[in-house]
Scaffold this motif. Structure first.
Motif, mmCIF file in Angstrom:
data_model
loop_
_atom_site.group_PDB
_atom_site.id
_atom_site.type_symbol
_atom_site.label_atom_id
_atom_site.label_comp_id
_atom_site.label_asym_id
_atom_site.label_seq_id
_atom_site.Cartn_x
_atom_site.Cartn_y
_atom_site.Cartn_z
ATOM 1 N N THR A 180 0.893 -0.954 0.150
ATOM 2 C CA THR A 180 0.427 0.177 -0.464
ATOM 3 C C THR A 180 0.875 1.446 0.245
ATOM 4 O O THR A 180 2.106 1.315 0.167
ATOM 5 C CB THR A 180 -0.571 0.389 1.343
ATOM 6 N N SER A 181 0.187 2.659 -0.392
ATOM 7 C CA SER A 181 1.271 3.184 -0.503
ATOM 8 C C SER A 181 1.804 4.334 1.440
ATOM 9 O O SER A 181 2.735 4.621 1.354
ATOM 10 C CB SER A 181 0.366 4.810 -1.064
ATOM 11 N N THR A 184 -0.785 5.760 5.395
ATOM 12 C CA THR A 184 -1.293 6.318 6.811
ATOM 13 C C THR A 184 -0.248 5.474 7.867
ATOM 14 O O THR A 184 0.011 5.462 8.659
ATOM 15 C CB THR A 184 -2.425 5.806 7.787
ATOM 16 N N GLY A 185 0.808 5.040 7.172
ATOM 17 C CA GLY A 185 1.888 4.176 8.575
ATOM 18 C C GLY A 185 3.240 3.600 7.226
ATOM 19 O O GLY A 185 2.733 3.439 6.723
ATOM 20 N N PRO A 187 3.929 0.657 4.663
ATOM 21 C CA PRO A 187 3.404 -0.467 3.717
ATOM 22 C C PRO A 187 2.494 -2.055 4.289
ATOM 23 O O PRO A 187 3.587 -2.471 5.137
ATOM 24 C CB PRO A 187 4.607 -0.062 2.695
ATOM 25 N N HIS A 224 2.073 1.467 -9.075
ATOM 26 C CA HIS A 224 1.374 1.582 -7.849
ATOM 27 C C HIS A 224 -0.543 0.882 -9.071
ATOM 28 O O HIS A 224 -0.402 0.862 -9.831
ATOM 29 C CB HIS A 224 0.493 3.805 -7.545
ATOM 30 N N ALA A 295 -9.097 9.562 -9.715
ATOM 31 C CA ALA A 295 -9.189 8.427 -8.275
ATOM 32 C C ALA A 295 -7.352 8.415 -7.656
ATOM 33 O O ALA A 295 -6.937 9.212 -7.685
ATOM 34 C CB ALA A 295 -9.679 7.323 -8.518
ATOM 35 N N PRO A 298 -8.830 11.956 -2.761
ATOM 36 C CA PRO A 298 -10.052 12.751 -3.159
ATOM 37 C C PRO A 298 -9.881 13.899 -4.166
ATOM 38 O O PRO A 298 -9.015 14.775 -4.939
ATOM 39 C CB PRO A 298 -10.826 14.125 -1.513
ATOM 40 N N GLY A 320 -11.630 3.682 -4.382
ATOM 41 C CA GLY A 320 -10.914 2.298 -4.574
ATOM 42 C C GLY A 320 -9.627 2.036 -3.497
ATOM 43 O O GLY A 320 -9.248 3.031 -3.023
ATOM 44 N N MET A 321 -8.712 1.631 -3.544
ATOM 45 C CA MET A 321 -7.551 1.096 -2.706
ATOM 46 C C MET A 321 -6.600 -0.453 -2.706
ATOM 47 O O MET A 321 -7.148 -1.521 -3.556
ATOM 48 C CB MET A 321 -7.977 0.638 -1.439
ATOM 49 N N VAL A 344 -18.395 9.114 -5.837
ATOM 50 C CA VAL A 344 -17.961 8.255 -6.666
ATOM 51 C C VAL A 344 -18.655 7.573 -7.423
ATOM 52 O O VAL A 344 -17.636 6.509 -7.077
ATOM 53 C CB VAL A 344 -16.967 8.351 -5.743
ATOM 54 N N ASP A 404 -12.396 4.552 5.571
ATOM 55 C CA ASP A 404 -12.529 5.054 5.104
ATOM 56 C C ASP A 404 -13.865 5.448 5.321
ATOM 57 O O ASP A 404 -14.896 4.655 5.710
ATOM 58 C CB ASP A 404 -12.156 5.449 3.169
ATOM 59 N N LYS A 510 0.373 11.661 -4.090
ATOM 60 C CA LYS A 510 -0.753 11.877 -3.167
ATOM 61 C C LYS A 510 -0.495 12.973 -1.577
ATOM 62 O O LYS A 510 0.407 12.276 -1.786
ATOM 63 C CB LYS A 510 -1.839 10.296 -1.746
HETATM 64 P P1 ATP Z 1 -1.913 2.816 3.323
HETATM 65 O O1 ATP Z 1 -2.977 2.172 3.500
HETATM 66 O O2 ATP Z 1 -0.370 2.552 3.378
HETATM 67 O O3 ATP Z 1 -2.028 4.172 4.669
HETATM 68 P P2 ATP Z 1 -3.164 4.160 1.105
HETATM 69 O O4 ATP Z 1 -4.390 4.166 1.474
HETATM 70 O O5 ATP Z 1 -3.177 5.740 0.614
HETATM 71 O O6 ATP Z 1 -1.807 4.141 1.767
HETATM 72 P P3 ATP Z 1 -3.525 3.347 -1.162
HETATM 73 O O7 ATP Z 1 -4.139 1.825 -0.940
HETATM 74 O O8 ATP Z 1 -3.022 3.189 -2.067
HETATM 75 O O9 ATP Z 1 -2.560 3.370 0.476
HETATM 76 O O10 ATP Z 1 -4.837 4.587 -1.743
HETATM 77 C C1 ATP Z 1 -6.668 4.102 -1.266
HETATM 78 C C2 ATP Z 1 -7.447 5.131 -0.356
HETATM 79 O O11 ATP Z 1 -7.142 6.527 -0.903
HETATM 80 C C3 ATP Z 1 -8.329 5.317 0.208
HETATM 81 O O12 ATP Z 1 -8.618 4.569 1.456
HETATM 82 C C4 ATP Z 1 -9.235 6.317 0.226
HETATM 83 O O13 ATP Z 1 -8.627 6.444 1.595
HETATM 84 C C5 ATP Z 1 -8.043 6.701 -0.722
HETATM 85 N N1 ATP Z 1 -8.902 7.270 -2.127
HETATM 86 C C6 ATP Z 1 -8.781 6.526 -3.591
HETATM 87 N N2 ATP Z 1 -9.765 7.110 -3.746
HETATM 88 C C7 ATP Z 1 -10.690 7.884 -3.790
HETATM 89 C C8 ATP Z 1 -11.264 9.285 -4.534
HETATM 90 N N3 ATP Z 1 -11.957 8.861 -5.442
HETATM 91 N N4 ATP Z 1 -11.625 9.776 -3.078
HETATM 92 C C9 ATP Z 1 -11.405 9.962 -2.241
HETATM 93 N N5 ATP Z 1 -9.867 9.207 -1.758
HETATM 94 C C10 ATP Z 1 -9.663 8.522 -2.484
#
Ligand code: ATP
Ligand code: MG
Length: 526
Positions: A180-181, A184-185, A187, A224, A295, A298, A320-321, A344, A404, A510
């Motif tokens: 994951t990106s 929040t902590g 990966p 990604h 996407a 936000p 999504g994620m 969305v 979320d 992001k």
């Molecule tokens: P980590 O989980 O490691 O902290 P991350 O959640 O940023 O990082 P990703 O899987 O890349 O890793 O991102 C998913 C997150 O991005 C979602 O949980 C959401 O919070 C945000 N996100 C994705 N698409 C949208 C959208 N269209 N609008 C708002 N937020 C979005």
């Protein structure tokens, strides 16, 4: 609503072979250096698969790929799949400690990488781990000057040998461990099966009404999930052409649209913002643009309107994620402007999405804020070697807790409120950063904005707005504050409004609220 979920039982290899059978000589990939047809993609990936086979790579082995969006990445992706191994994409911006952490954590056996990306010395980092640990058996460089390991180019040039042990790859085999990106902590490594990614890739192509006539612009990194699945795999699923750009530069993107007649333009909000604000926007012919996905973070509704107005492109927002490979919801072309700009969209075909009360797990009512949960063929198998974390987010009956917050209207349209972790509680009142951010984006001078919480001895937390301005724009912090005072309830007005040069970004583009928080805490302390 949106067609069938026919691709649910397939693998990434079957997606490639289906395109190959229909369009062997059609251009599949162009990255600015080379154009490959589907036949060439197939043949070159066989050579790499054979080489991996010779090295002793077996079904289920983990293979790192740390590369920019180069055509070799696509070749390697399929080579790994063909021998039943698992690809572990690495962010090219990772520093040595992060590379070491993931190589160790995922017990990577072979690593593909290049010596340097944007000054980041990848060769040094990979080589150090290679010297120290014996689980990492082979290094393969791509477009590198340092020649102490096997080079991709040599393999392709000299190997006549494209025979490899054919393995039966099942849709339930893990195809990708995608970290994951790390917004929040640390990966986490999401284990995504062939079914997960083939499903999401093909259904997202279906939602965008893609055909083999489409040309995708992939500037979001392939390491990604956004670049990899709704990008690369979606294009392959319909036999379309992929145009890869190595790094994001707004003008280069515009140039590519004109030159390659791009029809599908995917990007994170920041990329679209920079393209829209580019002084040469009008100089390029963007009439080939048809659609794309915006996407991953936000999406300010103003931006969706401007993309349509200035680029004549009907982008659809999606949510999504990594854990969902990644798409859960989509807007559709049939949706009215307001729905497309403010939500969305709805759960995509084959996927269920609902809002629950995070405390008791009960389903929330229409319009009520709660945690978004989802179930469907794209949801990961679990986090690699993090069974406790997996249990926290995945229920036994397949529901995934996204972390979320959102609301759903009576038509099933989802509105993202923000991350559970980003919620600011100021003196007992909830502030959802997203709501305040949207207001700031309506100002012409504002380039980007992030609202974060900062600790406060009296109120527990206060809200802080960090704003970047467009080039040449003049606006004071006092003006920003009086503007927002007119728009929202007094407790939601950020206590601090600060204009900054730039906002810290994660490597996937992001805004990193964690880094911003640390920076501002430091600044406040002085
Ligand atoms: P980590 O989980 O490691 O902290 P991350 O959640 O940023 O990082 P990703 O899987 O890349 O890793 O991102 C998913 C997150 O991005 C979602 O949980 C959401 O919070 C945000 N996100 C994705 N698409 C949208 C959208 N269209 N609008 C708002 N937020 C979005
Ligand atoms: Mg996450």
């Amino acid at each position: 609503m949106m067609g069938s979920v026919k691709q649910e039982n397939t693998t990434t290899i079957q997606l490639l072979h289906s395109a190959l059978n229909q369009f062997p000589e059609k251009e599949a990939v162009y990255d600015g250096t080379r154009r490959l047809s589907y036949r060439e993609l197939e043949e070159e990936s066989n050579l790499i698969a054979a080489e991996l086979n010779k090295m002793g790579v077996k079904r289920g082995d983990h293979i790192a790929v740390c590369l920019p969006n180069w055509y070799e990445f696509v070749v390697i992706l399929f080579a790994i799949a063909k021998i039943g191994a698992v690809i572990v994409p690495f962010n090219t911006r990772y520093h040595e400690s992060e590379i070491e952490y993931i190589l160790n954590h995922a017990k990577v056996k072979v690593a593909f990488f290049t010596d340097e990306v944007d000054g980041n010395k990848l060769w040094d980092s990979f080589n150090k781990v290679y010297q120290q640990h014996n689980y990492l058996k082979h290094l393969i460089t791509v477009r590198a000057n340092t020649r102490l390991s096997i080079a991709y180019e040599e393999v392709v040039k000299h190997s006549e040998y494209s025979e490899f042990e054919k393995v039966e790859v099942s849709p339930d085999d893990v195809a990708i461990i995608m970290y994951t990106s790390g917004t929040t902590g640390n990966p986490k490594g999401a284990m995504l099966t062939h079914r997960n990614v083939a499903f999401t890739g093909s259904v997202s192509a279906e939602v965008l009404k893609c055909t083999s006539a489409d040309v995708f612009l992939i500037q979001v990194p392939m390491f990604h999930i956004f670049g990899m699945v709704p990008g690369v795999l979606a294009a392959i699923a319909v036999g379309a052409k992929l145009v890869l750009t190595q790094e994001f530069k707004a003008e280069n993107a515009l140039k590519m649209v004109e030159q390659e007649k791009i029809t599908v333009h995917h990007a994170v909000p920041t990329m679209f913002i920079l393209e829209l604000n580019h002084p040469n926007l009008e100089k390029y012919d963007l009439t080939s643009l048809r659609t794309g996905i915006v996407a991953a973070a936000p999406v300010p509704s103003e931006i969706i309107r401007k993309i349509r107005e200035k680029m004549h492109c009907e982008v659809l927002s999606s949510y999504g994620m990594t854990e969902a490979s990644p798409c859960l919801t989509f807007c559709t072309f049939e949706d009215d402007d307001l729905t497309r700009a403010e939500t969305v969209g709805r759960a995509m075909p084959g996927v269920e999405v609902k809002i629950i009360n995070p405390e008791n797990g009960e389903e929330a009512g229409t319009g009520e804020v709660g945690e978004i949960v989802a179930r469907g063929p794209g949801i990961m198998k679990g986090y690699y070697e993090m069974s406790e974390k997996t249990r926290e987010v995945l229920s036994e009956d397949g529901w995934y807790r996204t972390g979320d917050l959102g609301t759903m209207d009576d038509k099933g349209n989802l509105q993202i409120v923000g991350r559970k972790n980003d919620l600011i509680i100021r003196g007992g009142f909830n502030i959802y950063p997203r709501e305040i951010e949207e207001h700031f984006y309506k100002l012409d001078e504002v380039q980007e904005v992030a609202i974060i919480g900062l600790p406060d001895t009296v109120l527990g937390e206060v809200a802080c707005a960090a704003v970047t301005l467009k080039k040449g724009a003049v606006l004071t912090e006092a003006k920003l504050k009086s503007y927002i005072k007119d728009k929202v309830a007094d407790f939601k007005v950020p206590d601090i409004v600060t204009i900054v040069e730039e906002l810290p970004m994660t490597a996937s583009g992001k805004i990193s609220k964690v880094q911003l928080q640390n920076k501002l805490k430091e600044k406040m302390a002085h």
